[in-house]
Scaffold this motif. Sequence first.
Motif, mmCIF file in Angstrom:
data_model
loop_
_atom_site.group_PDB
_atom_site.id
_atom_site.type_symbol
_atom_site.label_atom_id
_atom_site.label_comp_id
_atom_site.label_asym_id
_atom_site.label_seq_id
_atom_site.Cartn_x
_atom_site.Cartn_y
_atom_site.Cartn_z
ATOM 1 N N LEU A 334 0.825 -1.208 0.000
ATOM 2 C CA LEU A 334 0.000 0.000 0.000
ATOM 3 C C LEU A 334 0.861 1.260 0.000
ATOM 4 N N GLN A 335 1.958 1.207 0.731
ATOM 5 C CA GLN A 335 2.880 2.348 0.728
ATOM 6 C C GLN A 335 3.502 2.526 -0.659
ATOM 7 N N SER A 336 3.865 1.397 -1.282
ATOM 8 C CA SER A 336 4.456 1.455 -2.619
ATOM 9 C C SER A 336 3.466 2.017 -3.631
ATOM 10 N N LEU A 337 2.193 1.624 -3.521
ATOM 11 C CA LEU A 337 1.169 2.117 -4.452
ATOM 12 C C LEU A 337 0.955 3.618 -4.283
ATOM 13 N N GLY A 338 0.905 4.056 -3.026
ATOM 14 C CA GLY A 338 0.742 5.484 -2.772
ATOM 15 C C GLY A 338 1.913 6.293 -3.300
ATOM 16 N N THR A 339 3.118 5.787 -3.079
ATOM 17 C CA THR A 339 4.320 6.466 -3.576
ATOM 18 C C THR A 339 4.339 6.497 -5.096
ATOM 19 N N LEU A 340 3.900 5.398 -5.710
ATOM 20 C CA LEU A 340 3.853 5.306 -7.165
ATOM 21 C C LEU A 340 2.897 6.348 -7.749
ATOM 22 N N LEU A 341 1.722 6.492 -7.130
ATOM 23 C CA LEU A 341 0.762 7.496 -7.602
ATOM 24 C C LEU A 341 1.324 8.906 -7.465
ATOM 25 N N ALA A 342 2.001 9.149 -6.364
ATOM 26 C CA ALA A 342 2.555 10.491 -6.141
ATOM 27 C C ALA A 342 3.640 10.830 -7.154
ATOM 28 N N ALA A 343 4.407 9.819 -7.564
ATOM 29 C CA ALA A 343 5.543 10.071 -8.465
ATOM 30 C C ALA A 343 5.162 10.042 -9.940
ATOM 31 N N HIS A 344 4.052 9.378 -10.270
ATOM 32 C CA HIS A 344 3.702 9.194 -11.685
ATOM 33 C C HIS A 344 2.223 9.496 -11.928
ATOM 34 N N LYS A 345 1.808 10.681 -11.518
ATOM 35 C CA LYS A 345 0.400 11.077 -11.624
ATOM 36 C C LYS A 345 -0.114 11.127 -13.061
ATOM 37 N N THR A 346 0.775 11.366 -14.007
ATOM 38 C CA THR A 346 0.333 11.538 -15.397
ATOM 39 C C THR A 346 0.556 10.295 -16.256
ATOM 40 N N ASP A 347 1.036 9.216 -15.665
ATOM 41 C CA ASP A 347 1.221 7.967 -16.407
ATOM 42 C C ASP A 347 -0.090 7.187 -16.356
ATOM 43 N N SER A 348 -0.823 7.179 -17.458
ATOM 44 C CA SER A 348 -2.165 6.596 -17.458
ATOM 45 C C SER A 348 -2.158 5.096 -17.167
ATOM 46 N N VAL A 349 -1.109 4.397 -17.605
ATOM 47 C CA VAL A 349 -1.019 2.957 -17.343
ATOM 48 C C VAL A 349 -0.839 2.703 -15.852
ATOM 49 N N ILE A 350 0.090 3.425 -15.246
ATOM 50 C CA ILE A 350 0.336 3.282 -13.807
ATOM 51 C C ILE A 350 -0.909 3.663 -13.018
ATOM 52 N N VAL A 351 -1.494 4.793 -13.346
ATOM 53 C CA VAL A 351 -2.657 5.291 -12.604
ATOM 54 C C VAL A 351 -3.836 4.334 -12.714
ATOM 55 N N GLY A 352 -4.129 3.882 -13.935
ATOM 56 C CA GLY A 352 -5.267 2.996 -14.142
ATOM 57 C C GLY A 352 -5.127 1.674 -13.411
ATOM 58 N N LEU A 384 -6.949 15.063 -10.125
ATOM 59 C CA LEU A 384 -6.814 16.456 -10.552
ATOM 60 C C LEU A 384 -6.032 16.598 -11.857
ATOM 61 N N LEU A 385 -5.070 15.705 -12.073
ATOM 62 C CA LEU A 385 -4.170 15.850 -13.212
ATOM 63 C C LEU A 385 -4.487 14.917 -14.369
ATOM 64 N N THR A 386 -5.498 14.072 -14.204
ATOM 65 C CA THR A 386 -5.819 13.100 -15.249
ATOM 66 C C THR A 386 -6.792 13.685 -16.246
ATOM 67 N N ASP A 387 -6.438 13.591 -17.503
ATOM 68 C CA ASP A 387 -7.290 14.132 -18.565
ATOM 69 C C ASP A 387 -8.605 13.364 -18.634
ATOM 70 N N THR A 388 -9.690 14.083 -18.909
ATOM 71 C CA THR A 388 -11.012 13.477 -18.947
ATOM 72 C C THR A 388 -11.105 12.366 -19.979
ATOM 73 N N GLN A 389 -10.309 12.470 -21.043
ATOM 74 C CA GLN A 389 -10.375 11.482 -22.108
ATOM 75 C C GLN A 389 -9.680 10.168 -21.758
ATOM 76 N N GLU A 390 -8.850 10.174 -20.728
ATOM 77 C CA GLU A 390 -8.095 8.979 -20.369
ATOM 78 C C GLU A 390 -8.986 7.929 -19.707
ATOM 79 N N ASP A 391 -8.798 6.672 -20.111
ATOM 80 C CA ASP A 391 -9.526 5.576 -19.465
ATOM 81 C C ASP A 391 -9.175 5.487 -17.984
ATOM 82 N N SER A 392 -7.932 5.883 -17.655
ATOM 83 C CA SER A 392 -7.492 5.775 -16.272
ATOM 84 C C SER A 392 -8.373 6.603 -15.333
ATOM 85 N N LEU A 393 -8.942 7.708 -15.820
ATOM 86 C CA LEU A 393 -9.819 8.525 -14.979
ATOM 87 C C LEU A 393 -11.050 7.737 -14.556
ATOM 88 N N ARG A 394 -11.542 6.911 -15.457
ATOM 89 C CA ARG A 394 -12.705 6.079 -15.114
ATOM 90 C C ARG A 394 -12.362 5.129 -13.968
#
Length: 533
Positions: A334-352, A384-394
């Motif tokens: 869980l710590q790794s996932l949180g850190t990953l989101l913080a470091a790669h907010k705009t990577d749609s694959v990681i975020v999704g 906040l940083l994910t584009d509306t068109q990205e599947d990851s936002l869903r």
Amino acid sequence: MGQLCGRCMQLLRDFIGFVQRMSSDLVQGIKECLTLISKCSCLKQNSSKNRQLYKPILQPHERVTAQEFLQHIETDFEMSPLGKDPLEALRTLSFSENPGLQQSAALYYLHMSQHMNIPLPVEHLEPFYALLSSADLEVQQMSSLSLVNFLLEGNIDKELVIQMGLLEPILDLLESEDPTVQCNSCACIMTLAVSEKIQQVLCKEGALPVLALLLESPDSEVQYYSCAALSNLAANVQHHKALLRPSDRFLLRTLISLLSSSVDKVSSQACVCLRNLATSADIQAEMVAENALPKLCSLLASGSEDVRRASIALLWILSQHPPNQDTLACAELLQSLGTLLAAHKTDSVIVGHTACIIKNLSLSKNRQRITESCCVEGLLRTMLLTDTQEDSLRYVTSCLAELAKQEGAMLHMVQWMDEPLTKHLVRLAGQLEYPEPSFHAASIIQHMIGHEKMMILWKHHIGEIQAYIKNFLTHQEVRFQQLGISTFCRLRADLDFSLAFRESQMAKLLEQVRQQTEETQELLRVAMCHEDS
């Protein structure tokens, strides 16, 4: 049979290095090298009695062929590399017992494979059998590399490779002691193993155990290409039984050990292969039992994008199996996932993938651990940083909507809410082009109504909230209508929202919805009665 003298062997070694650099004077180099070799006494028939016992290295027709071949290289290569004359010469040189002449044919193919952009005619495949079957290491290296190049560029029909019988020498080369030859032959199989018919032939001919053993090679290139070949085979579920024999989990254990490789592309490819194999709950459970989780957590922090993406994709597969969820919902992951989101907010694959993992884990009894982790804040900031068109936002909004249903998680979300997040949620709820993020955002808002902090924030956006509620009430999908009504009812308890609703005549719209609902119910009753009769 005689052998080349030391001088000629050194000339060939120097020439091989030259070819690898592929300088512009390749043609001249071939001419000079073979001319010097052909003039050396070691290749000329000796009249002494001692030499009469040996077969000449160069047959007369081979000498003529080599000279004609050199003339073709010098004058006609750029114009007709695939002509009839060079083909006959290639056949002669390829099937020669002289390794020097075989090397010249292999060099010709290598040069073609690096410069040709048209399909290789089937008749030009015939000499490959002799070259791949050669006892000369340099011939093996060059011919296997040229075949890889042709396959990767799509200049050879993959099924023709099988029909021409080239799979046999390719598989034999897997067992070579030379890492370059092993690497090239693995790469050949990697490119071939994408058609189901060829996959079946590879399995039948015994490629699987040899490829699995090559995963333990000390050479990282051999590890990578053998793993890539196995990944392509593992993409077909029907081969899993052969790959994962119940009595021997060698492949599974070896792949998990490769997750710790210091070579990024090896650990990344091991993740891909494991992901392709993880199609059953039993195999997923075995991966977790074999201690794959700590290795995957380490890979999430890799500096390589491919490694991060491959490891998070494998974790997503593992998180889908409920018995694994207790193990996965540990503080380390869980710590790794949180850190990953913080470091790669705009990577749609990681975020999704991360959002999907958190949602899967939140459905288990470990919700409290997720609530107390940094994952919730990470998801909110990512939104906040994910584009509306990205599947990851869903996936992000879906995960947050699921968490918002749980009182503890929702209270934790409220703590992180501020004006930018509030404004973004309302904007998402109001956009109509992408219905899923809209619905999830509105659901989050609905669950947060009633908390003093949130009511103060919502009142800054009364107009926008009214607008999306109206859209929901007239939406074709019942779930949107129900969410709109529920949100309206909860907000109406607030004086400011109640006044705004009266001024906008929201009641009239609700009445229309009620009438439509009653009409629909009446039609359904008639339809059901008609069905019963």
